[in-house]
Design a protein around this motif. Structure first.
Motif, PDB file in Angstrom:
ATOM      1  N   HIS A  38      31.196  23.869  -1.838  1.00  0.00           N
ATOM      2  CA  HIS A  38      30.589  24.539  -2.997  1.00  0.00           C
ATOM      3  C   HIS A  38      31.004  26.002  -3.080  1.00  0.00           C
ATOM      4  O   HIS A  38      31.159  26.536  -4.191  1.00  0.00           O
ATOM      5  CB  HIS A  38      29.066  24.396  -2.947  1.00  0.00           C
ATOM      6  CG  HIS A  38      28.588  23.050  -3.379  1.00  0.00           C
ATOM      7  ND1 HIS A  38      28.114  22.792  -4.641  1.00  0.00           N
ATOM      8  CD2 HIS A  38      28.539  21.861  -2.718  1.00  0.00           C
ATOM      9  CE1 HIS A  38      27.774  21.515  -4.737  1.00  0.00           C
ATOM     10  NE2 HIS A  38      28.033  20.931  -3.580  1.00  0.00           N
ATOM     11  N   ASP A  78      24.361  19.883  -9.550  1.00  0.00           N
ATOM     12  CA  ASP A  78      24.893  21.019  -8.783  1.00  0.00           C
ATOM     13  C   ASP A  78      24.895  22.285  -9.636  1.00  0.00           C
ATOM     14  O   ASP A  78      24.499  23.360  -9.180  1.00  0.00           O
ATOM     15  CB  ASP A  78      26.319  20.728  -8.309  1.00  0.00           C
ATOM     16  CG  ASP A  78      26.391  19.642  -7.252  1.00  0.00           C
ATOM     17  OD1 ASP A  78      25.403  19.462  -6.525  1.00  0.00           O
ATOM     18  OD2 ASP A  78      27.442  18.981  -7.162  1.00  0.00           O
ATOM     19  N   MET A 138      31.716  19.706  -9.466  1.00  0.00           N
ATOM     20  CA  MET A 138      30.278  19.937  -9.453  1.00  0.00           C
ATOM     21  C   MET A 138      29.619  18.953 -10.406  1.00  0.00           C
ATOM     22  O   MET A 138      30.086  18.768 -11.534  1.00  0.00           O
ATOM     23  CB  MET A 138      29.952  21.361  -9.914  1.00  0.00           C
ATOM     24  CG  MET A 138      29.990  22.403  -8.837  1.00  0.00           C
ATOM     25  SD  MET A 138      29.369  24.004  -9.440  1.00  0.00           S
ATOM     26  CE  MET A 138      30.849  24.635 -10.227  1.00  0.00           C
TER      27      MET A 138
END
Length: 520
Positions: free
Chosen positions: A131, A292, A288
């Motif tokens: 991430h 997210d 994502m």
């Protein structure tokens, strides 16, 4: 009635409770590490829990236990913490040995608070790496620049409000006002929603933001302490930091915006657009998800709503206490506008060296993060804390703190450290910021990813406000600055009361073009 059985049962419960609340409290004594003897259950947090001390003073007091020690022992309730004092060890933990110290200790129980628990700061291991790589391209200087106009529109509107306050309302509690500005910036730059929270203080973003993000109360601080130190209890009692209906609201905001843009092809210079653009550059299956995006978007609300407002309040207070500094900042703003045909551009704003020095010095004296934490994931041996001591092995699962506030206020690293002196950064900015003793946003790969966003948000507001207004001490101002005890965040005792006065000669900004013309 069998009184003996009752007495024995009570004794058994008491012994069990005592064992549970002291079972980890012998670690530092056993290894000969300097520490304050802990009390059952509270460890070294008793005075904080009783609201007798600020978190700032507690960290500094711990740091100063032994100036010759490389590290100190500290008990956060039942949890033993190693507090580092040595700069080489700090670099080793935060930069050189990321493999052993890659994680943060969870701030919340993710099972109870999945949205907040899904924020980048809360993620660990490979999930954090993935991430971080996805988000990093969205927070470069060039990307923040694309959001400058949105910030400037919010700041211009806010400054206009302050400059037109009736005389009887010019003494104001700055924190409650500034959270309206930070709310509007985040709503605009992250969620594609235009709000004027000064005129509409009951808008849902502001109401939900105040409920969810503030850490500056004793009750909220206790809630986070339970999540950190007894996550099982937070799960058992379902002690949510972010209520389910609020989490759903923020998720829906992101989901609807993403769906609309994908369907219509519309674009906007905001963070959600950057997330979507980042996804297009990644391999299928590594993008994502909407969840997210919602988690990371909310992390900006959580990280920026209260803390940026508090930090700006401190800047304002220090400017009011030091009118000569404020006058110099205003002079720099005026000259910048004059030299740029009345236009406040991103480049012009970041060229203001003295404004930058004022903010850096404020962050040194009162950093957003009072300490940096790292969670050990693989055993790591520390050298002896003092000559003659034995090395200490930090076991996997143990927590380490870097006492940022104490290092920032150490006379070993800063001359006259308790004095507000922007000149030290004006003359030696890069030398200090690259020295390893200045860390308001953290250190190493896990430093705050949103630091450029936060600094730009503060600077653009100060430029607009100080071009139109001066900030003065007021009858209700507490000076020198004092902070609330028993709360995590640095927040003013009884609030940040200051007086706002329109300048006799100021600038009028356009909310559309962010240009300015001289006004009398």
């Amino acid at each position: 009635m069998d009184y003996l059985s009752i007495v024995l049962s009570l004794v058994t419960v008491f012994v069990a409770f005592y064992y549970f609340t002291t079972r980890n409290h012998n670690l530092f004594k056993k290894h000969g590490i300097v520490h304050v003897p802990p009390t059952p259950l509270f460890g070294n947090m008793g005075s904080f829990a009783r609201r007798q001390i600020t978190m700032l003073d507690l960290i500094v007091k711990t740091y100063q236990l032994d100036p010759k020690a490389k590290y100190i022992g500290f008990y956060e309730f039942l949890t033993p913490i190693i507090v580092l004092r040595d700069l080489d060890l700090i670099k080793a933990v935060t930069m050189k040995n990321l493999e052993q110290f890659s994680d943060h200790r969870p701030l919340v129980n993710r099972k109870v608070d999945p949205m907040l628990g899904g924020a980048l700061f809360m993620l660990n291991g490979d999930q954090w790496k993935d991430h971080r790589n996805m988000l990093s391209p969205s927070f470069t200087s060039s990307k923040i620049k694309t959001m400058f106009k949105l910030m400037s529109e919010c700041a211009s509107r806010f400054a206009e409000h302050l400059s037109n306050l009736p005389e009887e309302q010019r003494e104001t509690e700055m924190k409650s006002l500034l959270t309206k500005y930070t709310n509007d910036v985040i709503a605009s730059c992250v969620y594609n929603v235009s709000i004027d929270s000064v005129k509409e203080p009951n808008n849902v973003f502001y109401v939900y933001g105040r409920i969810s993000t503030t850490m500056a109360t004793f009750k909220r601080s206790l809630l986070f302490l339970v999540h950190r130190n007894a996550p099982w209890l937070a799960e058992l009692l379902q002690l949510k930091v972010v209520d389910s209906h609020i989490a759903k609201f923020f998720y829906d905001q992101v989901a609807e915006t993403v769906e609309t843009r994908q369907r219509t092809g519309t674009r906007r210079s905001d963070i959600l657009q950057l997330f979507m653009d980042s996804n297009k550059k990644r391999e299928s299956g590594k993008e994502m998800t909407v969840q997210d995006m919602a988690n990371h978007a909310f992390s900006f609300f959580f990280g920026g709503f209260d803390t940026v407002a508090s930090q700006t309040c401190i800047v304002a207070h220090l400017l009011a206490e030091n009118p000569d500094v404020q006058e110099r900042v205003q002079q720099e703003i005026d000259e910048t506008l004059e030299n740029n045909n009345g236009e406040l551009t991103y480049e012009a704003m970041h060229g203001m060296k003295y404004l930058d020095a004022v903010i850096n010095e404020t962050l040194r004296l009162y950093p957003i993060a009072l300490f940096i934490d790292r969670l050990c994931v693989k055993d790591f041996e520390l050298p002896p804390a003092r000559p003659g001591d034995k090395p200490f092995t930090v076991k996997a699962g143990m927590n380490i703190w870097v006492p940022v506030i104490a290092i920032h206020q150490d006379s070993k690293y800063y001359e006259n450290p308790l004095k507000f002196d922007p000149g030290r950064f004006y003359e030696n900015n890069k030398t200090i910021t690259n020295s390893g003793v200045y860390m308001p946003f953290g250190l190493g790969p896990r430093m705050c990813i949103g630091n450029r966003f936060a600094l730009t948000e503060i600077k653009v507001l100060l430029c607009h406000v100080l071009a139109k207004c001066s900030i003065k001490l007021a009858p209700r101002t507490i000076t020198p600055l004092q902070f609330e005890k028993g709360v995590f965040n640095v927040t003013g005792k009884n609030g940040f009361w200051l007086a706002i006065e329109p300048r006799k000669s100021s600038y009028c900004f356009s909310t559309v073009s962010a240009s300015a013309v001289s006004c009398s």
